[in-house]
Design a protein around this motif. Structure first.
Motif, PDB file in Angstrom:
ATOM      1  N   ILE A 545      -3.264  -4.755  10.108  1.00 16.70           N
ATOM      2  CA  ILE A 545      -2.852  -3.443  10.702  1.00 16.70           C
ATOM      3  C   ILE A 545      -4.070  -2.900  11.513  1.00 16.70           C
ATOM      4  CG2 ILE A 545      -1.072  -2.924   9.192  1.00 16.70           C
ATOM      5  CD1 ILE A 545      -2.640  -1.122   7.629  1.00 16.70           C
ATOM      6  N   GLY A 546      -5.156  -3.541  11.455  1.00 15.55           N
ATOM      7  CA  GLY A 546      -6.256  -2.767  12.396  1.00 15.55           C
ATOM      8  C   GLY A 546      -7.397  -2.115  11.304  1.00 15.55           C
ATOM      9  N   ARG A 547      -7.110  -2.364  10.185  1.00 22.03           N
ATOM     10  CA  ARG A 547      -7.896  -1.749   8.908  1.00 22.03           C
ATOM     11  C   ARG A 547      -7.986  -2.554   7.848  1.00 22.03           C
ATOM     12  NH1 ARG A 547      -6.221   4.240   7.426  1.00 22.03           N
ATOM     13  NH2 ARG A 547      -6.327   4.653   9.692  1.00 22.03           N
ATOM     14  N   PRO A 548      -8.793  -1.991   6.938  1.00 19.46           N
ATOM     15  CA  PRO A 548      -8.842  -3.265   5.629  1.00 19.46           C
ATOM     16  C   PRO A 548      -7.661  -3.041   4.785  1.00 19.46           C
ATOM     17  CG  PRO A 548     -10.894  -1.905   5.993  1.00 19.46           C
ATOM     18  CD  PRO A 548     -10.060  -1.461   7.059  1.00 19.46           C
ATOM     19  N   VAL A 549      -7.011  -4.340   4.619  1.00 15.54           N
ATOM     20  CA  VAL A 549      -5.630  -4.553   3.765  1.00 15.54           C
ATOM     21  C   VAL A 549      -6.005  -5.569   2.793  1.00 15.54           C
ATOM     22  CG1 VAL A 549      -3.214  -5.070   3.839  1.00 15.54           C
ATOM     23  CG2 VAL A 549      -4.146  -3.607   5.666  1.00 15.54           C
ATOM     24  N   PHE A 564       5.909  -9.451   0.020  1.00 15.13           N
ATOM     25  CA  PHE A 564       4.436  -9.135   0.492  1.00 15.13           C
ATOM     26  C   PHE A 564       4.178  -7.706  -0.354  1.00 15.13           C
ATOM     27  CE2 PHE A 564       0.883  -7.272   2.137  1.00 15.13           C
ATOM     28  CZ  PHE A 564      -0.041  -8.403   2.391  1.00 15.13           C
ATOM     29  N   VAL A 565       3.110  -7.807  -0.889  1.00  9.25           N
ATOM     30  CA  VAL A 565       2.694  -6.668  -1.773  1.00  9.25           C
ATOM     31  C   VAL A 565       1.254  -6.306  -1.250  1.00  9.25           C
ATOM     32  CG1 VAL A 565       2.679  -5.345  -3.788  1.00  9.25           C
ATOM     33  CG2 VAL A 565       3.946  -7.046  -3.518  1.00  9.25           C
ATOM     34  N   GLY A 566       0.646  -5.066  -0.722  1.00  3.66           N
ATOM     35  CA  GLY A 566      -0.521  -4.931  -0.635  1.00  3.66           C
ATOM     36  C   GLY A 566      -0.862  -3.455  -0.498  1.00  3.66           C
ATOM     37  N   PHE A 567      -2.147  -3.098  -0.297  1.00  3.65           N
ATOM     38  CA  PHE A 567      -2.627  -1.960  -0.141  1.00  3.65           C
ATOM     39  C   PHE A 567      -3.500  -1.526   0.937  1.00  3.65           C
ATOM     40  CE2 PHE A 567      -4.754  -3.937  -3.736  1.00  3.65           C
ATOM     41  CZ  PHE A 567      -5.984  -3.764  -3.229  1.00  3.65           C
ATOM     42  N   SER A 568      -4.133  -0.345   1.337  1.00  5.30           N
ATOM     43  CA  SER A 568      -4.889  -0.011   2.419  1.00  5.30           C
ATOM     44  C   SER A 568      -4.827   1.744   2.248  1.00  5.30           C
ATOM     45  CB  SER A 568      -4.331  -0.467   3.777  1.00  5.30           C
ATOM     46  OG  SER A 568      -5.104  -0.109   4.784  1.00  5.30           O
ATOM     47  N   SER A 569      -6.212   1.979   2.437  1.00  2.05           N
ATOM     48  CA  SER A 569      -6.236   3.456   2.555  1.00  2.05           C
ATOM     49  C   SER A 569      -5.597   4.195   1.254  1.00  2.05           C
ATOM     50  CB  SER A 569      -5.878   4.129   3.911  1.00  2.05           C
ATOM     51  OG  SER A 569      -6.788   3.565   4.929  1.00  2.05           O
ATOM     52  N   GLY A 570      -5.409   3.797   0.150  1.00  2.00           N
ATOM     53  CA  GLY A 570      -4.781   4.340  -0.894  1.00  2.00           C
ATOM     54  C   GLY A 570      -3.449   4.246  -1.089  1.00  2.00           C
ATOM     55  N   ILE A 571      -2.767   3.515  -0.001  1.00  2.00           N
ATOM     56  CA  ILE A 571      -1.259   3.548  -0.089  1.00  2.00           C
ATOM     57  C   ILE A 571      -0.855   1.950  -0.481  1.00  2.00           C
ATOM     58  CG2 ILE A 571       0.785   3.344   1.153  1.00  2.00           C
ATOM     59  CD1 ILE A 571      -0.077   5.768   2.818  1.00  2.00           C
ATOM     60  N   GLN A 596       5.511  -8.789   8.003  1.00  2.00           N
ATOM     61  CA  GLN A 596       5.445  -8.175   9.023  1.00  2.00           C
ATOM     62  C   GLN A 596       6.248  -6.660   9.013  1.00  2.00           C
ATOM     63  OE1 GLN A 596       8.024 -10.814  11.041  1.00  2.00           O
ATOM     64  NE2 GLN A 596       6.360 -11.568  12.490  1.00  2.00           N
ATOM     65  N   ALA A 597       7.275  -6.546   8.081  1.00  2.00           N
ATOM     66  CA  ALA A 597       7.977  -5.214   7.836  1.00  2.00           C
ATOM     67  C   ALA A 597       6.779  -4.274   7.032  1.00  2.00           C
ATOM     68  CB  ALA A 597       8.858  -5.414   6.684  1.00  2.00           C
ATOM     69  N   PHE A 598       5.773  -4.674   6.064  1.00  2.00           N
ATOM     70  CA  PHE A 598       4.532  -4.011   5.571  1.00  2.00           C
ATOM     71  C   PHE A 598       3.750  -3.514   6.480  1.00  2.00           C
ATOM     72  CE2 PHE A 598       0.200  -4.242   4.188  1.00  2.00           C
ATOM     73  CZ  PHE A 598       0.269  -3.502   3.302  1.00  2.00           C
ATOM     74  N   ALA A 599       3.493  -4.418   7.651  1.00  2.00           N
ATOM     75  CA  ALA A 599       2.793  -4.035   8.716  1.00  2.00           C
ATOM     76  C   ALA A 599       3.169  -2.881   9.625  1.00  2.00           C
ATOM     77  CB  ALA A 599       2.090  -5.122   9.281  1.00  2.00           C
ATOM     78  N   ALA A 600       4.338  -3.083   9.971  1.00  2.00           N
ATOM     79  CA  ALA A 600       5.052  -2.136  10.669  1.00  2.00           C
ATOM     80  C   ALA A 600       5.147  -0.918   9.823  1.00  2.00           C
ATOM     81  CB  ALA A 600       6.528  -2.817  11.052  1.00  2.00           C
ATOM     82  N   TYR A 601       5.474  -0.663   8.633  1.00  2.00           N
ATOM     83  CA  TYR A 601       5.472   0.603   7.878  1.00  2.00           C
ATOM     84  C   TYR A 601       3.916   1.173   7.888  1.00  2.00           C
ATOM     85  CZ  TYR A 601       5.495   3.514   3.878  1.00  2.00           C
ATOM     86  OH  TYR A 601       5.076   4.470   3.083  1.00  2.00           O
ATOM     87  N   MET A 602       3.233   0.302   7.444  1.00  2.00           N
ATOM     88  CA  MET A 602       1.634   0.714   7.089  1.00  2.00           C
ATOM     89  C   MET A 602       0.968   1.586   8.421  1.00  2.00           C
ATOM     90  SD  MET A 602       1.071   0.800   3.568  1.00  2.00           S
ATOM     91  CE  MET A 602      -0.577   0.516   3.552  1.00  2.00           C
ATOM     92  N   ARG A 603       1.483   0.866   9.470  1.00  2.00           N
ATOM     93  CA  ARG A 603       0.762   1.625  10.683  1.00  2.00           C
ATOM     94  C   ARG A 603       0.979   2.836  10.681  1.00  2.00           C
ATOM     95  NH1 ARG A 603       2.530  -3.412  13.126  1.00  2.00           N
ATOM     96  NH2 ARG A 603       0.445  -4.967  13.425  1.00  2.00           N
ATOM     97  N   TYR A 604       2.439   3.173  10.397  1.00  2.00           N
ATOM     98  CA  TYR A 604       2.852   4.582  10.389  1.00  2.00           C
ATOM     99  C   TYR A 604       2.196   5.451   9.304  1.00  2.00           C
ATOM    100  CZ  TYR A 604       5.559   9.085  10.293  1.00  2.00           C
ATOM    101  OH  TYR A 604       5.988  10.232  10.182  1.00  2.00           O
ATOM    102  N   ALA A 605       2.148   4.781   8.158  1.00  2.00           N
ATOM    103  CA  ALA A 605       1.912   5.495   6.783  1.00  2.00           C
ATOM    104  C   ALA A 605       0.395   5.931   6.958  1.00  2.00           C
ATOM    105  CB  ALA A 605       2.316   4.573   5.411  1.00  2.00           C
ATOM    106  N   VAL A 606      -0.511   5.162   7.262  1.00  2.00           N
ATOM    107  CA  VAL A 606      -1.850   5.407   6.990  1.00  2.00           C
ATOM    108  C   VAL A 606      -2.560   5.992   8.522  1.00  2.00           C
ATOM    109  CG1 VAL A 606      -2.065   3.488   5.495  1.00  2.00           C
ATOM    110  CG2 VAL A 606      -2.443   2.912   7.835  1.00  2.00           C
ATOM    111  N   ASP A 608      -2.800   8.810   9.623  1.00  2.00           N
ATOM    112  CA  ASP A 608      -3.362  10.118   9.523  1.00  2.00           C
ATOM    113  C   ASP A 608      -4.352  10.095   8.375  1.00  2.00           C
ATOM    114  OD1 ASP A 608      -2.029  11.265  11.533  1.00  2.00           O
ATOM    115  OD2 ASP A 608      -0.342  11.792  10.384  1.00  2.00           O
ATOM    116  N   ARG A 609      -4.837   8.731   7.791  1.00  2.00           N
ATOM    117  CA  ARG A 609      -5.743   8.776   6.562  1.00  2.00           C
ATOM    118  C   ARG A 609      -6.990   7.926   7.107  1.00  2.00           C
ATOM    119  NH1 ARG A 609      -3.006   7.813   0.840  1.00  2.00           N
ATOM    120  NH2 ARG A 609      -1.264   9.375   1.073  1.00  2.00           N
ATOM    121  N   PRO A 610      -8.254   8.565   6.528  1.00  2.00           N
ATOM    122  CA  PRO A 610      -9.370   7.835   7.136  1.00  2.00           C
ATOM    123  C   PRO A 610      -9.368   6.414   6.672  1.00  2.00           C
ATOM    124  CG  PRO A 610      -9.528   9.059   5.107  1.00  2.00           C
ATOM    125  CD  PRO A 610      -8.436   9.326   5.581  1.00  2.00           C
ATOM    126  N   VAL A 611     -10.096   5.554   7.360  1.00  2.00           N
ATOM    127  CA  VAL A 611     -10.255   4.224   6.974  1.00  2.00           C
ATOM    128  C   VAL A 611     -11.072   3.936   5.758  1.00  2.00           C
ATOM    129  CG1 VAL A 611     -11.090   1.722   7.793  1.00  2.00           C
ATOM    130  CG2 VAL A 611     -10.003   3.389   9.378  1.00  2.00           C
TER     131      VAL A 611
END
Length: 730
Positions: A545-549, A564-571, A596-606, A608-611
């Motif tokens: 998603i363009g940031r560490p995952v 698929f299970v993963g995390f980025s920026s605390g989520i 792909q569903a993970f990436a589509a959601y996480m782009r929105y979810a993170v 407003d959060r810092p990298v």
């Protein structure tokens, strides 16, 4: 002679006629007598029945609550569910709205209800005899299959307040008595006021004010003619004619109400009302958010004492993230497949929860209830156990065909790459390496690791378990990955922040769960390193998603389940896709669709959060340091140090047998013949302390800075016997 015979016959005929006439008069008199008797007895019975009915109605009227008591009664609890920002996402249970007095109820609402439910409301005594008689006649003649639809407004009020909806003669008789008692005790306007404020209109709305607010977003005092017709039409079948369930059915029923109002002269014949132009309130939170409320609200039974008052439940759900999660699952789920998503904040707060592609079609919650195989995402626990046993991401492993107890796992591509490192084996989800690791550390140890991280479903310890043969819940898997994101600390998912009364009184406040460190820091960093590699270069590249995952894909045999299970920026977010009938699904290969569903959601979810960069720098414990690592501390003979007996050893002195050094010559190797990794445990570390040259020698021959006799004399104690020499560590 002839004349004499004729006269005799005539005389006989006359006698017979007279006798018949007399008998007819007697029969008529008897019939008349019995008719009179029947009329008298019937009248007496009717009068007696009327007397008994009057007595019954009178006693019922005396026992009825007062008008003000009836106004105050409510039948169930209302629950308003709010998102984390305080916005209302759904209202469950009955809603009563504001009580409207007869003067405040719009006349058009009264007219619409009377027209469709009880046209002779103002003229009957509680039971419409005309309507009832007609229905009975139609039932006898066969024009109706059953006698029904005769209840007046008074009878409906009696049934709603005092009785149930059983179709029995006994209930109908009591309903009629109570209806007449209501008419005896209250005025028509009071009865209509009670009815319009208590009748059920569907969707949990009781009373016209609640219905108006639910369907039209304004109070009932502002109802238009068309809106009043829609509400009046709901009483017959609230679920069938609800505007939120079937707009066309609601409009069609409202048109019938308007036609009846015209026929009864309650609105002008030339009145035109476009019911289809009525703006209905959009139903928010009636689909995917119900998966969340179905999981969270039953917990109130444990969190709260028994209460029937209206409450407000403040939750962790983020409306924007919930909408993004719903859209991501729907957009990426393959045709014919279902999907589920769970997203946790770093403290365990559930930010979004989707249990299926459409709650209306199926309310089965696949995020919290479904038990499905996680595929290779289960390797999280295999590699956690290996890292805890001493492996590091750089350790060498071999991808080669293996057989364990007759089980021979194969890689998805059917090939083996030979020697590689642990990071690559995890990133590309090499099955043979996972099997070797599980066999080495122990399958029971892998199961124990899964239990430690919150898996609550049964776990078998057959060799195939390392590839995800056990069935798990998506919520449990997401929780496990969230613990890794929390640097190895336990995470407890929760969805309810606080509960208050409608007036704001606090009934419950969530308290942060006690956190336990599940794994050492270096293990958490090591597994994060592996998970990040899986997304950067391995099977999880679709989750970038363009940031560490950091995350892991999982696909079961025949592509029946995709994970698929993963995390980025605390989520931390987990996604599952598959069919409810467990059939093969195209498009799940390699877990691509869930990623792909993970990436589509996480782009929105993170957004407003810092990298946040992951901490993957290993700081191994001393017991895990290879002996070669001691080289970087210099030659031990160049330092003073304390031996196992607490004696200070001077530089240049070594008591090692044969003068052996603690690490091999450069280029030498400890380890097994296959060169997979070192297997010789490091000796216990020694404490090296630079200092002045010591003087004195103890009884054991080791030099001492201060003699034992001096120390014993200084503290006044008897010297213990010398300790036996400890055997060397193997």
């Amino acid at each position: 002679m002839t004349k004499r015979g004729s006269r005799r016959k005539s005389s006989k005929r006359a006698e017979r006629a007279a006798r018949a006439e007399a008998e007819g008069k007697r029969d008529f008199s008897a019939l008349k007598l019995w008719s009179k008797r029947i009329a008298l007895w019937g009248g007496a019975l009717v009068l007696l029945g009327a007397l008994f009915l009057a007595i019954a109605v009178g006693f019922a009227a005396r026992s009825l609550p007062s008008f003000y008591q009836l106004k105050a009664t409510q039948n169930a609890q209302t629950i308003v569910v709010r998102a984390r920002d305080g916005t209302e996402i759904v209202e469950l249970g009955p809603s009563y709205g504001k009580w409207l007095s007869s003067e405040d109820i719009p006349q058009v609402m009264k007219d619409a209800m009377i027209s469709v439910e009880d046209r002779r409301f103002y003229s009957h005594p509680g039971v419409d005899i005309v309507r009832l008689t007609g229905a009975v006649i139609e039932g006898v003649t066969g024009e109706r299959s059953r006698v029904g639809g005769t209840s007046t407004i008074s009878q409906q009020l009696a049934r709603n307040v005092f009785l149930n909806s059983n179709r029995t003669l006994d209930r109908k008789a009591r309903e009629a008595v109570l209806a007449m008692a209501l008419e005896w005790k209250f005025s028509k306007e009071q009865i209509l006021e009670l009815y319009l404020n208590k009748v059920y209109f569907g969707g949990g709305a009781y009373g016209i004010d609640s219905a108006s607010r639910k369907f039209f977003s304004h109070p009932a005092t502002e109802l238009s003619t068309a809106e009043a017709a829609i509400i009046a039409g709901l009483v017959k079948a609230p679920s069938r004619y609800s505007p939120t369930a079937d707009v066309d059915a609601a409009v069609g029923r409202a048109s019938v109400v308007l036609q009846l109002m015209k026929e009864q002269g309650r609105i002008p014949q030339n009145a035109t009302v476009d019911v289809s132009a009525v703006k209905l309130k959009e139903e928010a939170g009636q689909n995917s958010v119900r998966y969340f409320t179905d999981w969270a609200l039953p917990q109130l039974d444990l969190l709260l004492p028994e209460t029937f008052e209206p409450i407000e439940v403040w939750t962790t759900l983020d409306p924007g993230m919930q909408a993004a999660a719903t859209a991501a699952v729907k957009a990426n789920a393959p045709d014919g497949a279902q999907g589920a998503l769970v997203s946790l904040d770093r403290d365990g707060a559930i930010l979004a929860l989707v249990g299926g592609t459409d709650y209306v079609e199926t309310n089965y919650n696949r995020a919290t209830n479904a038990m499905r195989q996680p595929g290779s995402s289960w390797k999280l626990f295999v590699y956690l156990a290996a890292l805890e046993a001493g492996y590091t991401p750089e350790d060498r492993v071999v991808d080669t065909p293996v057989s364990i107890g007759g089980w021979s796992p194969r890689n998805s591509n059917g090939r083996n790459i030979g020697e590689t490192n642990l990071r690559t084996a995890f990133a590309y989800s090499i099955n043979t390496v996972a099997a070797q690791l599980g066999n080495e550390v122990g399958f029971s140890q892998v199961a124990s690791m899964a239990r430690r991280f919150g898996v609550t479903t049964p776990i078998n310890t057959y060799p195939a378990m390392v590839l995800g043969a056990n069935e798990v819940r998506l919520l449990d898997m997401t929780r496990a990955f969230a613990a890794v994101s929390a640097e190895g600390a336990s995470v407890e998912p929760y969805g309810i922040v606080k509960v208050t009364t409608a007036e704001g009184e606090l009934l419950y406040q969530h308290e942060k769960a006690r956190s336990t460190q599940l794994i050492p820091d270096h293990v958490a960093r090591g597994i994060t390193d592996l998970l990040q590699a899986a997304v950067q270069t391995g099977t999880g590249r679709a989750a970038q998603i363009g940031r560490p995952v950091a995350g892991k894909t999982g696909t079961t045999s025949s592509n029946k389940d995709g994970y698929f299970v993963g995390f980025s920026s605390g989520i931390t977010t987990g996604v599952w896709m598959g069919r409810d009938d467990n059939r093969r699904v195209g498009g799940l290969q390699g877990g691509r669709a869930p990623a792909q569903a993970f990436a589509a959601y996480m782009r929105y979810a993170v957004k407003d959060r810092p990298v946040e960069e992951f901490d993957t720098q290993l700081q191994l414990p001393e017991w895990q340091l290879d002996e070669e690592d001691d080289y970087f501390f210099g030659d031990p003979d160049d330092y003073y140090y304390i031996d196992e007996q607490g004696n200070l050893i001077e530089p240049g002195r070594s008591d090692r047998p044969g003068g052996a050094i603690p690490f091999p010559e450069e280029g030498g190797s400890f380890g097994s013949e296959d060169g997979m990794r070192p297997r010789v445990p490091a000796p216990p570390p020694v404490e090296r302390v630079p200092g002045p040259r010591p003087t004195g020698v103890g009884e054991d021959g080791a030099p001492q800075a201060i003699g034992d006799d001096f120390l014993d004399g200084a503290i006044g104690r008897d010297r213990p016997p010398p300790r036996p020499e400890r055997p060397p560590r193997n």
